[in-house]
Scaffold this active site. Structure first.
Site, PDB file in Angstrom:
ATOM      1  N   TYR A 183      45.368  11.708  12.226  1.00  0.00           N
ATOM      2  CA  TYR A 183      45.912  11.862  13.570  1.00  0.00           C
ATOM      3  C   TYR A 183      46.805  10.683  13.960  1.00  0.00           C
ATOM      4  O   TYR A 183      47.589  10.789  14.911  1.00  0.00           O
ATOM      5  CB  TYR A 183      44.792  11.977  14.604  1.00  0.00           C
ATOM      6  CG  TYR A 183      43.876  13.170  14.444  1.00  0.00           C
ATOM      7  CD1 TYR A 183      44.161  14.199  13.547  1.00  0.00           C
ATOM      8  CD2 TYR A 183      42.711  13.269  15.198  1.00  0.00           C
ATOM      9  CE1 TYR A 183      43.312  15.272  13.399  1.00  0.00           C
ATOM     10  CE2 TYR A 183      41.853  14.351  15.060  1.00  0.00           C
ATOM     11  CZ  TYR A 183      42.157  15.347  14.153  1.00  0.00           C
ATOM     12  OH  TYR A 183      41.315  16.413  14.014  1.00  0.00           O
ATOM     13  N   HIS A 212      38.007  15.176   5.616  1.00  0.00           N
ATOM     14  CA  HIS A 212      38.812  16.071   6.448  1.00  0.00           C
ATOM     15  C   HIS A 212      38.994  17.455   5.819  1.00  0.00           C
ATOM     16  O   HIS A 212      39.049  18.467   6.524  1.00  0.00           O
ATOM     17  CB  HIS A 212      40.175  15.434   6.708  1.00  0.00           C
ATOM     18  CG  HIS A 212      40.771  15.817   8.014  1.00  0.00           C
ATOM     19  ND1 HIS A 212      41.495  14.948   8.796  1.00  0.00           N
ATOM     20  CD2 HIS A 212      40.754  16.976   8.710  1.00  0.00           C
ATOM     21  CE1 HIS A 212      41.894  15.561   9.896  1.00  0.00           C
ATOM     22  NE2 HIS A 212      41.464  16.791   9.867  1.00  0.00           N
TER      23      HIS A 212
END
Length: 760
Positions: free
Chosen positions: A538, A599
């Site tokens: 992010y 992730h």
């Protein structure tokens, strides 16, 4: 010829005499003060017990004879003799079992030629035949005076209960040899004792100077149902006291054989505990001296003791402690770096059992969980034995306008008596079906139990009375206790399998950058949000960390109040996981990370996860998890790692519900968290405008977003909606002032399109 006739006549007389003697021994009302079994109520207090001259006090069967006589199940052959080696007849055995079942009255047409009405065994034979415990012969006889073989006794008890009542009885091998009265008495006592065996009372005492031992102790208490006792020093340890690189207090105590730091409080009534767990950190390879104080304070003789420790790398050590309690039963201890392996360790220990257990079971219908109190009868015991093998799911249909009924896939012995059902009664019907009543009915039934604290209206609604089929799961463990943590809506949190507590709603920061990210995170914290989700990919870990530190400095939160999740990404990050993990920690700069996820799956995902496990041992990461893992990926991945993931984070929303994946993950003891809970990337407006959802929102006076988030929570899915709008952030956290009905949950469940809004 005359001699042969006399011998035969004498043999016949002896056989008749033995049969008559053995019959009177167990069932015929005794003369001269013997026990009249026909008038003995099994539910009354135990009868006065007289010693038998042929039952030595140290005989292996003495306790069983005393039990059966005291309960009015078996009498002696006279006032002074029991005849332990005499054989047991079929009539005797079924009468003993009938009386132990509290003399149920059955309506059964009995047509055995050798069982006339009015005999001491007539009702018992009628009951046993109706329950198919003992069948008659092909010639129409029951065989009242035929001896019971060991093989037959074993088979009858298997039909009566699944308990191993004949295990360990001397001389009993399950063969065609006759069963003696002593063996039968022991089997009856074993059944009574085994059917009431439960979990012993447990104390979990722990010392946690820096907080690392506490979650492990809490997990031990959760698994055992034990009481927690924190060993708090009368003089608390300061940071300086624990600075091992100096001449600190901890070093001085560890090097002083006589050091016994005082404890601030005491355990109330230590005598009540059968097992004691003792937890502590390892200081210079040994237990802290305050643990020695604890052991010298209490008498643990005869108790079962298990020690566990926490450390960064030192092995488990309890050798210096065992000498304090040589008469205790010390079980194998263990070192932990986190709480994820605690349950396996505890379940592998041979803990003592208490005399009785709470007679409860649980029923789950959709998202509704009910508790039921079980009856104390042989059928309920057999039912518990069936559930002990695992939860039983029964598809139940409506019958008669007063009940739901479904097959249990096997046959259990019945304990029928005439009753009028109450709404909430659970009935064993014909031995092979289970019934839940939502109205009254009068018949000869076997009552298994009753649902606690549920109204007739609630029963009718959840069971869809008079309507469609429902799927009911019966279990001895509360749903969620052995799988994913149960959501605590009052505390707005869930206990993870790592032992740590995580909020069930939070803020996702996927699209937040720079000052917007800082302001959004701080706004969330000010609105009561205590979970923040970020990731290396992010690009905002520094901003999230900055917002956390500023909120701490401003007094909005303490570090321990907030739960931070981050992730490392496939490719180069998982190829060099140690460096990537440390980079995440450095960018966040908040002392430790509450949870780190992988992730996505990657060719190096096992390597990366094992690296994260090492950071858990060091205490810089507390819990581990995965993102975008599904059934096939989990089946391949989990056997290759040591620490079970505490969380799986996947895309979940009303148009993509993962109704097959969520239960699979939860049954592994892993909490599920949904990203894109409101739909994403161009789909949010369509989802929020759905007529079903907006209609439910209007009925509750809330927003469509709140309905969707509450729907997730009631399915056991934690949520992390993203937003930079302070009003929306606040609204997305206000999820606990209303509750969706079962019907509303079903309406949203019906919206599933299997429509993913992202590729992974």
């Amino acid at each position: 010829m005359k001699n042969r006739f006399l011998s035969l006549s004498m043999a016949v007389c002896m056989i008749c005499l033995l049969i008559l003697t053995s019959c009177s021994a167990a069932e015929v009302p005794a003369d001269n003060g013997g026990t009249n079994l026909d008038s003995t109520a099994l539910t009354s207090a135990a009868q006065p017990v007289e010693a038998f001259t042929d039952v030595p006090s140290d005989a292996w069967y003495a306790e069983a004879v005393q039990y059966c006589q005291g309960k009015g199940l078996m009498a002696g052959t006279s006032n002074t003799t029991f005849a332990p080696e005499a054989t047991l007849t079929r009539a005797m055995l079924v009468t003993i079992l009938w009386r132990q079942a509290e003399k149920p009255v059955v309506n059964y047409l009995m047509q055995f030629s050798d069982v006339p009405e009015g005999q001491w065994y007539s009702e018992a034979v009628r009951w046993a035949a109706s329950e198919t415990l003992v069948a008659g012969y092909g010639d129409g006889r029951f065989g009242t005076n035929d001896p019971i073989t060991q093989e037959q006794l074993d088979l009858i008890f298997q039909r009566y209960t699944d308990q191993p009542v004949t295990d360990g009885i001397p001389g009993f091998d399950g063969s065609s040899r006759h069963t003696t009265r002593a063996q039968a008495a022991t089997a009856v006592m074993n059944y009574a004792q085994l059917s009431r065996r439960g979990t012993g009372k447990v104390l979990v005492a722990y010392f946690s100077a820096t907080g690392n031992t506490r979650p492990v102790a809490e997990k031990v208490a959760e698994v055992t149902g034990g009481d927690l006792f924190e060993i708090v020093p009368a003089q608390p340890y300061t940071a300086a006291d624990l600075n091992y690189n100096t001449e600190c207090r901890a070093n001085a105590e560890q090097n002083d054989p006589g050091a016994r730091p005082a404890i601030a409080s005491t355990v109330e009534n230590m005598e009540q505990y059968d097992a004691v767990f003792i937890g502590y950190p390892i200081w210079w390879g040994r237990a802290p001296k305050i643990i020695h104080t604890f052991l010298e304070t209490y008498n643990l003789s005869g108790k079962t003791v298990a020690a566990f420790c926490t450390s960064g790398g030192s092995p488990h050590e309890d050798a210096t402690l065992r000498g304090y309690e040589p008469d205790a039963v010390w079980l194998e201890g263990r070192r932990f770096s986190g709480a994820s392996q605690v349950e396996d360790w505890v379940n592998g220990l041979d803990l003592p059992k208490a005399a009785e257990e709470e007679n409860k079971m649980y029923l789950q219908i959709g998202n509704t969980v009910w508790t039921a109190t079980l009856e104390d009868n042989p059928s309920a015991t057999a039912w518990k034995g069936l559930l002990a093998k695992g939860p039983l799911t029964v598809d139940m249909s409506d019958y008669g306008g007063f009940e739901k009924v479904g097959s249990i896939g096997t046959a259990l012995a019945q304990t029928n008596r005439q009753i009028t059902t109450r709404p909430g009664d659970i009935i064993l019907y014909q031995g092979s079906s289970v019934t839940i009543y939502y109205d009254q009915n009068t018949w000869n039934f076997t009552l298994l139990g009753h649902i606690d604290g549920v109204t007739e209206a609630e029963l009718r609604q959840v069971l869809q009375a008079g309507g469609g089929n429902v799927s009911v799961t019966f279990s001895l463990e509360r749903p969620g206790d052995s799988g994913a943590g149960v959501f605590n809506f009052e505390a707005r949190s869930v206990t993870l399998n790592s032992g740590y507590t995580m909020p069930i709603n939070g803020l996702g920061t996927y699209s937040l950058r720079g000052a917007t990210c800082v302001h959004s995170v701080k706004s969330a914290l000010q609105s009561g949000v205590r979970l923040i989700d970020t990731a290396s990919a992010y690009g905002n870990e520094e901003e999230v960390g900055r917002a956390i530190r500023e909120a701490i400095d401003e007094g909005v939160i303490k570090r321990e109040d907030v739960f931070i999740i981050t992730k490392i990404y496939p490719g180069s990050e998982m190829a060099d996981p140690e460096q990537s993990i440390q980079a995440c920690l450095d960018r966040l700069d908040i002392d430790y990370v509450d949870m780190m996820l992988l992730h996505h799956p990657d060719r190096n995902d096992v390597k990366a996860y094992r690296a994260m496990e090492k950071f858990v041992e060091d205490g810089t990461i507390r819990s581990l998890g995965l993102s975008n893992w599904y059934v096939e990926e989990l089946e391949s991945f989990l056997p290759q790692v040591t620490i079970t993931p505490a969380l799986v984070q996947n895309e979940i929303h009303p148009y993509y519900q993962e109704n097959d994946v969520i239960p699979y993950i939860q049954n592994l003891g892993i909490v599920v968290q949904g990203w894109y809970p409101l739909g994403g990337r161009g789909h949010r407006l369509e989802l929020l405008g759905d007529e079903v959802i907006s209609g439910i929102a209007k009925a509750h006076g809330v927003s469509s977003a709140q309905v969707i988030l509450r729907w997730n929570l009631q399915k056991g899915v934690a949520v992390i909606p993203g937003s930079s709008n302070p009003d929306h952030i606040k609204e997305n956290a206000e999820l606990y002032g209303f509750e969706l009905t079962n019907g509303e949950m079903a309406q949203i469940n019906a919206l599933d399109r299997n429509e993913k809004h992202d590729w992974y």
